[in-house]
Design an enzyme around this catalytic site. Structure first.
Site, mmCIF file in Angstrom:
data_model
loop_
_atom_site.group_PDB
_atom_site.id
_atom_site.type_symbol
_atom_site.label_atom_id
_atom_site.label_comp_id
_atom_site.label_asym_id
_atom_site.label_seq_id
_atom_site.Cartn_x
_atom_site.Cartn_y
_atom_site.Cartn_z
ATOM 1 N N HIS A 306 0.857 -1.190 0.000
ATOM 2 C CA HIS A 306 0.000 0.000 0.000
ATOM 3 C C HIS A 306 0.890 1.236 0.000
ATOM 4 C CE1 HIS A 306 -3.145 2.841 1.184
ATOM 5 N NE2 HIS A 306 -3.995 1.902 0.808
ATOM 6 N N ASP A 363 -7.986 -5.242 -0.076
ATOM 7 C CA ASP A 363 -8.455 -6.100 -1.184
ATOM 8 C C ASP A 363 -8.120 -7.563 -0.993
ATOM 9 O OD1 ASP A 363 -7.559 -3.282 -2.940
ATOM 10 O OD2 ASP A 363 -9.590 -4.104 -2.968
HETATM 11 C C1 SDX Z 1 -6.171 0.134 -2.873
HETATM 12 O O1 SDX Z 1 -4.361 4.635 -1.982
HETATM 13 C C2 SDX Z 1 -5.321 4.013 -1.369
HETATM 14 O O2 SDX Z 1 -5.707 4.351 -0.291
HETATM 15 C C3 SDX Z 1 -5.904 2.825 -2.136
HETATM 16 C C4 SDX Z 1 -6.926 1.990 -1.373
HETATM 17 C C5 SDX Z 1 -8.218 2.754 -1.110
HETATM 18 O O3 SDX Z 1 -8.956 2.365 -0.197
HETATM 19 O O4 SDX Z 1 -8.515 3.686 -1.930
HETATM 20 O O5 SDX Z 1 -6.384 1.558 -0.140
HETATM 21 C C6 SDX Z 1 -7.333 0.759 -2.194
HETATM 22 O O6 SDX Z 1 -5.896 0.469 -4.006
HETATM 23 C C7 SDX Z 1 -5.319 -0.856 -2.110
HETATM 24 C C8 SDX Z 1 -4.087 -1.349 -2.931
HETATM 25 C C9 SDX Z 1 -4.588 -2.467 -3.862
HETATM 26 N N1 SDX Z 1 -3.528 -2.818 -4.840
HETATM 27 C C10 SDX Z 1 -2.912 -4.026 -4.783
HETATM 28 O O7 SDX Z 1 -3.101 -4.863 -3.888
HETATM 29 C C11 SDX Z 1 -1.988 -4.296 -5.962
HETATM 30 C C12 SDX Z 1 -0.648 -4.848 -5.446
HETATM 31 N N2 SDX Z 1 0.025 -3.748 -4.717
HETATM 32 C C13 SDX Z 1 1.036 -2.980 -5.461
HETATM 33 O O8 SDX Z 1 0.698 -2.772 -6.803
HETATM 34 C C14 SDX Z 1 1.532 -1.782 -4.671
HETATM 35 O O9 SDX Z 1 1.787 -2.220 -3.397
HETATM 36 C C15 SDX Z 1 0.684 -0.531 -4.592
HETATM 37 C C16 SDX Z 1 0.294 -0.005 -5.936
HETATM 38 C C17 SDX Z 1 -0.545 -0.780 -3.789
HETATM 39 C C18 SDX Z 1 1.525 0.554 -3.888
HETATM 40 O O10 SDX Z 1 2.587 0.811 -4.717
HETATM 41 P P1 SDX Z 1 3.625 2.001 -4.384
HETATM 42 O O11 SDX Z 1 3.277 2.718 -3.152
HETATM 43 O O12 SDX Z 1 3.811 2.797 -5.614
HETATM 44 O O13 SDX Z 1 4.910 1.209 -4.005
HETATM 45 P P2 SDX Z 1 5.936 0.656 -5.039
HETATM 46 O O14 SDX Z 1 5.208 0.102 -6.221
HETATM 47 O O15 SDX Z 1 6.972 1.687 -5.263
HETATM 48 O O16 SDX Z 1 6.512 -0.597 -4.230
HETATM 49 C C19 SDX Z 1 7.564 -0.408 -3.303
HETATM 50 C C20 SDX Z 1 8.397 -1.674 -3.459
HETATM 51 C C21 SDX Z 1 8.790 -1.952 -4.911
HETATM 52 O O17 SDX Z 1 10.016 -2.674 -4.895
HETATM 53 P P3 SDX Z 1 11.382 -1.795 -5.151
HETATM 54 O O18 SDX Z 1 11.224 -1.104 -6.489
HETATM 55 O O19 SDX Z 1 11.496 -0.826 -3.982
HETATM 56 O O20 SDX Z 1 12.465 -2.870 -5.152
HETATM 57 O O21 SDX Z 1 7.615 -2.814 -3.047
HETATM 58 C C22 SDX Z 1 7.408 -3.681 -4.160
HETATM 59 C C23 SDX Z 1 7.712 -2.889 -5.411
HETATM 60 O O22 SDX Z 1 8.197 -3.752 -6.440
HETATM 61 N N3 SDX Z 1 6.017 -4.072 -4.093
HETATM 62 C C24 SDX Z 1 5.564 -5.311 -4.310
HETATM 63 C C25 SDX Z 1 4.185 -5.240 -4.092
HETATM 64 N N4 SDX Z 1 3.834 -3.978 -3.790
HETATM 65 C C26 SDX Z 1 4.970 -3.261 -3.794
HETATM 66 N N5 SDX Z 1 6.198 -6.448 -4.658
HETATM 67 C C27 SDX Z 1 5.400 -7.544 -4.790
HETATM 68 N N6 SDX Z 1 4.093 -7.574 -4.579
HETATM 69 C C28 SDX Z 1 3.430 -6.428 -4.240
HETATM 70 N N7 SDX Z 1 2.127 -6.447 -4.055
#
Ligand code: SDX
Length: 428
Positions: A306, A363
């Site tokens: 998140h 989710d």
């Molecule tokens: C919602 O914003 C809100 O409040 C949203 C929400 C709401 O109520 O409105 O809470 C609802 O959207 C919840 C999130 C649902 N999405 C998912 O479950 C999809 C999987 N999650 C990821 O796509 C990700 O965690 C995000 C999009 C939710 C957050 O991404 P960020 O903040 O942009 O973080 P990032 O992508 O920069 O990740 C940081 C690191 C990265 O690795 P590095 O580049 O630092 O090496 O963590 C890794 C990412 O690769 N990472 C994951 C991961 N999420 C982040 N690796 C594997 N699996 C994951 N799920």
């Protein structure tokens, strides 16, 4: 509050003071609105450290895993309140007293029907259209049906738009489902609760009496509460930006639905269940954990991570408890729950997820409950949109209620071509 300032020392310029604005909770902010006078913009793609507005609706502490709606903790609201009670709270700032609650419920109940012409609107869709595609379309189409009370500068008109959207979204959502399964639309009933009416519009058929299961009704209402609002997430920010130009409120909510649909946002609940089904059994979990950690693989563990929460999403905790309750009370043994529980256990012990503070989010469990209730996976994000409509319209109202609000117009760091003269085709 104290008149705090930060001092900025820019190359070749006198030091420049930035006012510090303090909130009631959480981070204070640097007011950079005058920074342009110094020849600089800030640069923050994805808005990781940018506050776009002031708001009094929802507070999130990502480090502590705290979520408050107008000061009330989400776990208390989810277990002691009702969705319409929370809608009133988000829209008006306080929990309603008995009379206010009764009047609000009655108003919402009596505006759940949509213009009959909207049924014809659906006929333009293919039967296999994704329900989110249909919801996005028909919500925007409300702008073509409700053309009265649309002066967004009129507080009463804003309230009417908000009530119409909270009232009609379940009806539209259920219509998307009925159309996709080829069954007749079901009219709302005023003798049912908000959640009960939605279940009735979703699952009743003309051939037999439909009885709302109180366990499912309570779980549905709780799922709506847990998805109602979440500060300045992508879809809410989309609604605010669209609304800042004075656009039609129904069109603004359609824009929010479009943004929510993405798998990184509200589309994650559908993607999460599809992922759990692809994993299929506990023994395949290590394979998917490895994929999630592989930088060369775009696969991410849906339902994990998140932007704000670097601790357990408090909604996921309530959702997990509800998941166990619903499956137990409906006597459903879903192997996907076993996969989800084991995936959560393994991920929370894995150094990659621990170091990156990736926890289950809202989710992760919602899909399992919705599947148990009989809602198809393709409808999961429609449920999220239904519930989040009150959050979107509360932020839209708060923005327009704020005197002197401006149209949102971010700047950029330009890295394209410098000035060059046109070259005629024959000379290229
Ligand atoms: C919602 O914003 C809100 O409040 C949203 C929400 C709401 O109520 O409105 O809470 C609802 O959207 C919840 C999130 C649902 N999405 C998912 O479950 C999809 C999987 N999650 C990821 O796509 C990700 O965690 C995000 C999009 C939710 C957050 O991404 P960020 O903040 O942009 O973080 P990032 O992508 O920069 O990740 C940081 C690191 C990265 O690795 P590095 O580049 O630092 O090496 O963590 C890794 C990412 O690769 N990472 C994951 C991961 N999420 C982040 N690796 C594997 N699996 C994951 N799920």
């Amino acid at each position: 509050m104290a008149d705090l300032k930060a001092t900025l020392n820019l190359p070749g310029k006198d030091s420049f003071e930035l006012p510090i604005k303090q909130g009631i909770e959480g981070f204070d902010v640097l007011d950079i609105s005058k920074l342009g006078t110094q020849g600089y913009f800030t640069f923050d793609p994805g808005f990781l450290a940018t506050a776009s507005c002031e708001s009094a609706i929802t507070y999130i502490d990502g480090a502590q895993g705290i979520l408050l709606h107008r000061g009330y903790p989400i776990d208390q609201l989810a277990t002691q309140s009702s969705y319409l009670d929370v809608c009133y709270l988000l829209l008006n700032g306080d929990l309603p007293n008995k009379e206010q609650h009764s009047n609000f419920v009655q108003t919402v109940t009596q505006h759940t029907m949509v213009n009959e012409q909207l049924s014809t609107f659906f006929k333009g869709f293919r039967r296999d259209a994704h329900p989110m595609a249909m919801l996005c379309g028909v919500t925007g189409a409300l702008a073509a049906f409700y053309q009265d009370s649309l002066d967004v500068n009129d507080e009463r008109h804003r309230e009417i738009a908000a009530y119409r959207l909270v009232s009609k979204m379940p009806t539209l959502a259920a219509m998307c489902y009925k159309y996709s399964v080829g069954q007749p639309f079901v009219y709302p009933r005023n003798d049912l609760s908000y959640a009960g009416n939605f279940l009735h519009m979703m699952f009743s058929v003309p051939c037999e009496e439909y009885h709302v299961n109180p366990v499912v009704e309570r779980a549905m209402d709780r799922i709506f509460i847990l998805h109602a609002d979440h500060e300045q997430n992508a879809s809410t920010s989309t609604v605010r930006l669209a609304g800042s130009s004075g656009a039609n409120p129904f069109a603004c909510i359609a824009a929010g639905i479009a943004s929510l649909w993405g798998p990184a946002h509200g589309g994650a609940n559908e993607a999460c269940l599809n992922m759990l089904e692809e994993i299929g059994s506990v023994d395949r979990i290590p394979e998917f954990i490895a994929k999630a950690k592989d930088k060369s693989d775009p696969f991410r563990l849906m339902g994990f991570g998140h932007r704000v929460y670097k601790n357990f999403d408090p909604r996921a905790k309530v959702m997990r408890e509800t998941c166990h309750e619903v499956l137990k009370e409906l006597n459903i043994q879903d192997p996907l729950l076993d996969v989800a529980m084991e995936l959560e256990r393994i991920a929370l012990e894995d150094e990659y997820f621990v170091s990156k503070k990736l926890y289950p989010n809202v989710d992760f469990y919602s899909g399992i409950i919705m599947k148990a209730i009989g809602i198809p996976t393709s409808m999961f994000t429609v449920m999220f949109a239904l519930a989040r409509t009150v959050g979107w319209i509360s932020h839209w109202k708060e923005m327009l209620d704020t005197p002197g609000h401006k149209i949102g117009r971010p700047r950029q760091l330009y890295t394209g071509s410098a000035h060059r003269d046109f070259v005629k085709l024959e000379k290229r």
